[in-house]
Motif scaffolding. Structure first.
Motif, PDB file in Angstrom:
ATOM      1  N   UNK A   7     -14.487  38.619  -5.766  1.00 19.81           N
ATOM      2  CA  UNK A   7     -14.734  39.915  -5.132  1.00 19.81           C
ATOM      3  C   UNK A   7     -14.002  40.065  -3.803  1.00 19.81           C
ATOM      4  N   UNK A   8     -13.247  39.036  -3.419  1.00 18.68           N
ATOM      5  CA  UNK A   8     -12.487  39.065  -2.163  1.00 18.68           C
ATOM      6  C   UNK A   8     -13.384  39.302  -0.958  1.00 18.68           C
ATOM      7  N   UNK A   9     -14.538  38.604  -0.935  1.00 18.75           N
ATOM      8  CA  UNK A   9     -15.442  38.677   0.211  1.00 18.75           C
ATOM      9  C   UNK A   9     -15.610  37.274   0.783  1.00 18.75           C
ATOM     10  N   UNK A  10     -15.908  37.149   2.086  1.00 23.41           N
ATOM     11  CA  UNK A  10     -16.067  35.827   2.696  1.00 23.41           C
ATOM     12  C   UNK A  10     -17.299  35.107   2.163  1.00 23.41           C
ATOM     13  N   UNK A  11     -17.242  33.791   2.125  1.00 20.82           N
ATOM     14  CA  UNK A  11     -18.389  32.992   1.667  1.00 20.82           C
ATOM     15  C   UNK A  11     -19.375  32.849   2.822  1.00 20.82           C
ATOM     16  N   UNK A  12     -19.970  33.948   3.174  1.00 20.59           N
ATOM     17  CA  UNK A  12     -20.891  34.029   4.309  1.00 20.59           C
ATOM     18  C   UNK A  12     -22.301  33.602   3.878  1.00 20.59           C
ATOM     19  N   UNK A  13     -22.862  32.548   4.492  1.00 17.94           N
ATOM     20  CA  UNK A  13     -24.208  32.107   4.101  1.00 17.94           C
ATOM     21  C   UNK A  13     -25.266  33.197   4.267  1.00 17.94           C
ATOM     22  N   UNK A  14     -25.096  34.040   5.280  1.00 16.41           N
ATOM     23  CA  UNK A  14     -26.069  35.114   5.504  1.00 16.41           C
ATOM     24  C   UNK A  14     -26.035  36.131   4.359  1.00 16.41           C
ATOM     25  N   UNK A  15     -24.818  36.479   3.911  1.00 14.43           N
ATOM     26  CA  UNK A  15     -24.682  37.386   2.777  1.00 14.43           C
ATOM     27  C   UNK A  15     -25.287  36.761   1.526  1.00 14.43           C
ATOM     28  N   UNK A  16     -25.005  35.491   1.314  1.00 13.97           N
ATOM     29  CA  UNK A  16     -25.555  34.794   0.149  1.00 13.97           C
ATOM     30  C   UNK A  16     -27.067  34.849   0.142  1.00 13.97           C
ATOM     31  N   UNK A  17     -27.688  34.507   1.257  1.00 14.10           N
ATOM     32  CA  UNK A  17     -29.147  34.459   1.348  1.00 14.10           C
ATOM     33  C   UNK A  17     -29.761  35.833   1.108  1.00 14.10           C
ATOM     34  N   UNK A  18     -29.186  36.853   1.737  1.00  7.52           N
ATOM     35  CA  UNK A  18     -29.730  38.202   1.593  1.00  7.52           C
ATOM     36  C   UNK A  18     -29.538  38.743   0.176  1.00  7.52           C
ATOM     37  N   UNK A  19     -28.379  38.480  -0.403  1.00  3.85           N
ATOM     38  CA  UNK A  19     -28.095  38.979  -1.749  1.00  3.85           C
ATOM     39  C   UNK A  19     -28.963  38.287  -2.790  1.00  3.85           C
ATOM     40  N   UNK A  20     -29.240  37.012  -2.596  1.00  2.00           N
ATOM     41  CA  UNK A  20     -30.144  36.296  -3.503  1.00  2.00           C
ATOM     42  C   UNK A  20     -31.520  36.950  -3.488  1.00  2.00           C
ATOM     43  N   UNK A  21     -32.040  37.197  -2.273  1.00  2.00           N
ATOM     44  CA  UNK A  21     -33.376  37.791  -2.163  1.00  2.00           C
ATOM     45  C   UNK A  21     -33.403  39.189  -2.780  1.00  2.00           C
ATOM     46  N   UNK A  22     -32.420  40.016  -2.433  1.00  2.00           N
ATOM     47  CA  UNK A  22     -32.383  41.378  -2.965  1.00  2.00           C
ATOM     48  C   UNK A  22     -32.250  41.383  -4.480  1.00  2.00           C
ATOM     49  N   UNK A  23     -31.461  40.455  -5.021  1.00  2.00           N
ATOM     50  CA  UNK A  23     -31.283  40.378  -6.465  1.00  2.00           C
ATOM     51  C   UNK A  23     -32.588  40.032  -7.156  1.00  2.00           C
ATOM     52  N   UNK A  24     -33.325  39.060  -6.582  1.00  2.00           N
ATOM     53  CA  UNK A  24     -34.616  38.704  -7.181  1.00  2.00           C
ATOM     54  C   UNK A  24     -35.582  39.875  -7.112  1.00  2.00           C
ATOM     55  N   UNK A  25     -35.694  40.489  -5.954  1.00  2.00           N
ATOM     56  CA  UNK A  25     -36.642  41.591  -5.769  1.00  2.00           C
ATOM     57  C   UNK A  25     -36.330  42.742  -6.716  1.00  2.00           C
ATOM     58  N   UNK A  26     -35.064  43.133  -6.783  1.00  2.00           N
ATOM     59  CA  UNK A  26     -34.685  44.298  -7.588  1.00  2.00           C
ATOM     60  C   UNK A  26     -34.651  44.011  -9.083  1.00  2.00           C
ATOM     61  N   UNK A  27     -34.737  42.744  -9.455  1.00  2.00           N
ATOM     62  CA  UNK A  27     -34.763  42.397 -10.873  1.00  2.00           C
ATOM     63  C   UNK A  27     -36.093  42.766 -11.531  1.00  2.00           C
ATOM     64  N   UNK A  28     -37.129  42.948 -10.720  1.00  2.00           N
ATOM     65  CA  UNK A  28     -38.433  43.297 -11.280  1.00  2.00           C
ATOM     66  C   UNK A  28     -38.537  44.802 -11.513  1.00  2.00           C
ATOM     67  N   UNK A  29     -39.145  45.178 -12.618  1.00  2.00           N
ATOM     68  CA  UNK A  29     -39.205  46.583 -13.015  1.00  2.00           C
ATOM     69  C   UNK A  29     -40.020  47.455 -12.052  1.00  2.00           C
ATOM     70  N   UNK A  30     -40.947  46.883 -11.291  1.00  2.00           N
ATOM     71  CA  UNK A  30     -41.748  47.676 -10.363  1.00  2.00           C
ATOM     72  C   UNK A  30     -41.002  48.021  -9.074  1.00  2.00           C
ATOM     73  N   UNK A  31     -39.920  47.284  -8.777  1.00  2.00           N
ATOM     74  CA  UNK A  31     -39.170  47.548  -7.550  1.00  2.00           C
ATOM     75  C   UNK A  31     -38.294  48.788  -7.719  1.00  2.00           C
ATOM     76  N   UNK A  32     -38.511  49.762  -6.869  1.00  2.00           N
ATOM     77  CA  UNK A  32     -37.660  50.956  -6.855  1.00  2.00           C
ATOM     78  C   UNK A  32     -36.502  50.747  -5.886  1.00  2.00           C
ATOM     79  N   UNK A  33     -36.791  50.182  -4.706  1.00  2.00           N
ATOM     80  CA  UNK A  33     -35.743  49.948  -3.710  1.00  2.00           C
ATOM     81  C   UNK A  33     -36.232  48.975  -2.649  1.00  2.00           C
ATOM     82  N   UNK A  34     -35.278  48.373  -1.948  1.00  2.00           N
ATOM     83  CA  UNK A  34     -35.576  47.544  -0.782  1.00  2.00           C
ATOM     84  C   UNK A  34     -34.788  48.082   0.410  1.00  2.00           C
TER      85      UNK A  34
END
Length: 260
Positions: free
Chosen positions: A161-188
């Motif tokens: 994706x041509x983005x930096x391997x930023x640990x902060x981005x990784x951590x936040x994207x992991x959390x958002x991906x888990x949260x939004x994977x559930x059907x009850x989550x509309x948005x974060x």
């Protein structure tokens, strides 16, 4: 990483007192680790706690336990960065994106009016039907746990994706991906309590992970993490998913996620 035997490693650090006794939150972190990598995982979280812009911790706790539940593999949300020039512009964009996810405008405005009152360490859950907070966790909030992204796979994704391997981005994207994977989550809606980090995001299944470069002013230690949820199903089951279901984010070879 041997997924047949993984450990959930969790850290929290605070100043003056423990969190339960009113101490100021400094840092927290989550990893999934093999037994052979436990020392490295503990050291990673230790370094995070000891080198944080919110201050130096007087209380530090780290724990790990074996994961006995089946681990779910989830593709990362698609990522888009939105450059803004002011906090006002960023917050207006956040409201627009939340509305785009399906959160009603009146619920968005009701949530924003209550943000200064929350001051919680974890996430708060807001019902999109009523605008009321429904997690019942007072100042503790909900802490999303048992999630990670293997370094090699994350670096492969970042390169593609041509983005930096930023640990902060990784951590936040992991959390958002888990949260939004559930059907009850509309948005974060999220921005950090780190005074030196002003980028935040809005995330959902239909718009992906939308980074916004300014959602607060430099020096502001007030963070925000709100999950807008549809409570047509059991909220306790939803909270159990957030806190207990182990998730590994993984870019699938034959099904890449697009980044705009």
């Amino acid at each position: 990483m041997d997924q047949s035997r993984l450990y959930s490693v969790r850290m929290r650090a605070s100043e003056k007192e423990s969190h339960e006794n009113g101490g100021k939150h400094i840092s927290g972190g989550e990893l999934l680790s093999s037994y052979s990598d436990l020392r490295m995982s503990v050291n990673t979280l230790l370094e995070k706690a000891l080198n944080h812009s919110r201050g130096k911790p007087d209380f530090f706790q780290i724990q790990f336990e074996i994961v006995n539940q089946p681990i779910k593999l989830v593709n990362p949300l698609p990522v888009q960065t939105n450059e803004v020039t002011t906090v006002k512009e960023g917050q207006e964009l956040a409201r627009y994106l939340l509305k785009k996810t399906g959160v009603p405008k009146n619920i968005i405005e009701k949530a924003y009016k209550q943000i200064p009152e929350y001051g919680v360490r974890g996430a708060i859950l807001i019902d999109i039907q009523t605008g009321e907070r429904i997690d019942g966790r007072t100042d503790k909030g909900v802490r999303v746990s048992r999630m990670d992204w293997q370094t090699g796979n994350f670096e492969k994704w970042a390169k593609s994706k041509a983005v930096p391997t930023n640990p902060r981005l990784k951590e936040a994207l992991v959390l958002a991906t888990k949260v939004c994977n559930h059907e009850l989550t509309i948005a974060e809606l999220c921005w950090s309590d780190d005074p030196d980090y002003i980028t935040g995001y809005v995330a959902s299944k239909n718009i992906g992970y939308q980074r916004i470069t300014q959602l607060k002013h430099f020096g502001d230690e007030r963070g925000c993490r709100i999950f807008f949820v549809d409570t047509l199903s059991d909220i306790n089951t939803y909270m159990s998913y957030l806190e207990e279901q182990p998730i590994l984010v993984q870019l699938e070879e034959d099904h890449e996620t697009r980044v705009d």
